[in-house]
Motif scaffolding. Structure first.
Motif, PDB file in Angstrom:
ATOM      1  N   ASN A   1      29.374  34.353  29.082  1.00  0.00           N
ATOM      2  CA  ASN A   1      29.377  35.516  29.953  1.00  0.00           C
ATOM      3  C   ASN A   1      30.597  35.418  30.865  1.00  0.00           C
ATOM      4  OD1 ASN A   1      27.841  37.832  31.290  1.00  0.00           O
ATOM      5  ND2 ASN A   1      28.119  36.436  33.010  1.00  0.00           N
ATOM      6  N   LEU A   2      31.486  36.414  30.791  1.00  0.00           N
ATOM      7  CA  LEU A   2      32.721  36.392  31.562  1.00  0.00           C
ATOM      8  C   LEU A   2      32.805  37.575  32.515  1.00  0.00           C
ATOM      9  CD1 LEU A   2      35.157  35.692  28.571  1.00  0.00           C
ATOM     10  CD2 LEU A   2      34.081  34.004  30.071  1.00  0.00           C
ATOM     11  N   ASP A   3      33.172  37.297  33.761  1.00  0.00           N
ATOM     12  CA  ASP A   3      33.514  38.344  34.708  1.00  0.00           C
ATOM     13  C   ASP A   3      34.849  38.931  34.261  1.00  0.00           C
ATOM     14  OD1 ASP A   3      33.555  39.817  37.246  1.00  0.00           O
ATOM     15  OD2 ASP A   3      35.091  38.375  37.862  1.00  0.00           O
ATOM     16  N   ILE A   4      35.206  40.098  34.761  1.00  0.00           N
ATOM     17  CA  ILE A   4      36.468  40.718  34.343  1.00  0.00           C
ATOM     18  C   ILE A   4      37.556  40.583  35.403  1.00  0.00           C
ATOM     19  CG2 ILE A   4      37.601  42.867  33.657  1.00  0.00           C
ATOM     20  CD1 ILE A   4      34.959  43.732  32.356  1.00  0.00           C
ATOM     21  N   ASP A   5      37.380  41.212  36.561  1.00  0.00           N
ATOM     22  CA  ASP A   5      38.450  41.291  37.551  1.00  0.00           C
ATOM     23  C   ASP A   5      38.788  39.944  38.174  1.00  0.00           C
ATOM     24  OD1 ASP A   5      39.064  44.111  37.471  1.00  0.00           O
ATOM     25  OD2 ASP A   5      37.068  44.424  38.314  1.00  0.00           O
ATOM     26  N   ASN A   6      40.022  39.553  37.970  1.00  0.00           N
ATOM     27  CA  ASN A   6      40.600  38.296  38.447  1.00  0.00           C
ATOM     28  C   ASN A   6      39.917  37.069  37.842  1.00  0.00           C
ATOM     29  OD1 ASN A   6      42.990  37.910  39.837  1.00  0.00           O
ATOM     30  ND2 ASN A   6      41.946  37.059  41.604  1.00  0.00           N
ATOM     31  N   THR A   7      39.242  37.282  36.725  1.00  0.00           N
ATOM     32  CA  THR A   7      38.683  36.197  35.919  1.00  0.00           C
ATOM     33  C   THR A   7      39.248  36.316  34.504  1.00  0.00           C
ATOM     34  OG1 THR A   7      36.646  36.052  37.219  1.00  0.00           O
ATOM     35  CG2 THR A   7      36.575  35.162  34.983  1.00  0.00           C
ATOM     36  N   SER A   8      38.951  37.415  33.826  1.00  0.00           N
ATOM     37  CA  SER A   8      39.475  37.652  32.482  1.00  0.00           C
ATOM     38  C   SER A   8      40.786  38.424  32.522  1.00  0.00           C
ATOM     39  CB  SER A   8      38.451  38.420  31.640  1.00  0.00           C
ATOM     40  OG  SER A   8      37.261  37.666  31.517  1.00  0.00           O
ATOM     41  N   LEU A   9      40.851  39.394  33.412  1.00  0.00           N
ATOM     42  CA  LEU A   9      42.078  40.166  33.605  1.00  0.00           C
ATOM     43  C   LEU A   9      42.607  39.884  35.001  1.00  0.00           C
ATOM     44  CD1 LEU A   9      41.024  43.652  32.163  1.00  0.00           C
ATOM     45  CD2 LEU A   9      42.368  41.867  31.025  1.00  0.00           C
ATOM     46  N   ALA A  10      43.896  39.627  35.090  1.00  0.00           N
ATOM     47  CA  ALA A  10      44.515  39.369  36.385  1.00  0.00           C
ATOM     48  C   ALA A  10      44.442  40.626  37.247  1.00  0.00           C
ATOM     49  CB  ALA A  10      45.955  38.919  36.202  1.00  0.00           C
ATOM     50  N   SER A  11      44.256  40.437  38.538  1.00  0.00           N
ATOM     51  CA  SER A  11      44.188  41.565  39.457  1.00  0.00           C
ATOM     52  C   SER A  11      45.402  41.638  40.374  1.00  0.00           C
ATOM     53  CB  SER A  11      42.927  41.470  40.330  1.00  0.00           C
ATOM     54  OG  SER A  11      41.780  41.504  39.535  1.00  0.00           O
ATOM     55  N   HIS A  12      45.874  40.490  40.835  1.00  0.00           N
ATOM     56  CA  HIS A  12      46.932  40.490  41.846  1.00  0.00           C
ATOM     57  C   HIS A  12      48.325  40.238  41.279  1.00  0.00           C
ATOM     58  CE1 HIS A  12      43.857  40.686  44.869  1.00  0.00           C
ATOM     59  NE2 HIS A  12      43.305  39.581  44.431  1.00  0.00           N
TER      60      HIS A  12
END
Length: 178
Positions: free
Chosen positions: A63-74
């Motif tokens: 189970n993967l989170d997306i924002d700033n876990t799987s996809l970079a946010s900053h």
């Protein structure tokens, strides 16, 4: 007198969130990548051990989170976080389902699925937050729905405390949250 009064008033009024956010300095991208790598240390070894110890017919998932876990946010918005993508591919290659669980609302599900696929992630399922639902409750509800469908979530990866509230997973790997 008026400038002095305004100065005194400014000292009494707290800074707006935008001002506070603007003054918050993120670490360098190299530091962030190092911290992400450190957060994932042992994840592949744990998964490998869990694969070899799985009982016949057991359906495993990550189970993967997306924002700033799987996809970079900053640092590189919408680009894959490479160590997490490699982990997802390793899981998928070993017939472990790759599920995504996000605090983004239901209206963004198709967009998030497209962004993940464009970033090279295998996407077996995606669960989003219902409008008005608390983020922590949503994360738990999503994991429970995966379990209710017969999966054992062996690894849960996220970057915020809300990603880990509750249960329904065996091992957590926490990435930095800036």
């Amino acid at each position: 007198i008026l400038p002095l009064a305004l100065t005194c008033l400014a000292l009494l009024v707290p800074a707006s969130p935008a001002t506070a956010q603007q003054t918050h300095k993120l670490p360098s991208e190299a530091t962030w990548l190092s911290d992400v790598h450190d957060g994932m240390v042992g994840s592949r070894a744990f998964l490998s051990g869990r694969i070899s110890g799985a009982s016949s017919g057991e359906k495993l998932a990550v189970n993967l989170d997306i924002d700033n876990t799987s996809l970079a946010s900053h640092y590189a918005p919408r680009q894959p976080v490479l160590v997490v993508r490699r982990f997802a591919h390793y899981a998928h290659k070993h017939d472990i389902a790759v599920f995504f669980n996000t605090g983004r609302d239901d209206g963004q599900a198709a967009k998030m699925r497209t962004l993940l696929r464009n970033a090279g992630f295998p996407v077996d399922r995606l669960c989003t937050r219902h409008v008005g639902e608390d983020v922590a409750a949503s994360k738990q509800r999503c994991r429970q729905s995966f379990v209710d469908d017969g999966f054992t979530i062996v690894v849960n990866v996220g970057n915020r405390s809300t990603d880990f509230v509750g249960s329904n997973y065996e091992r957590a790997f926490k990435l930095p949250s800036y």
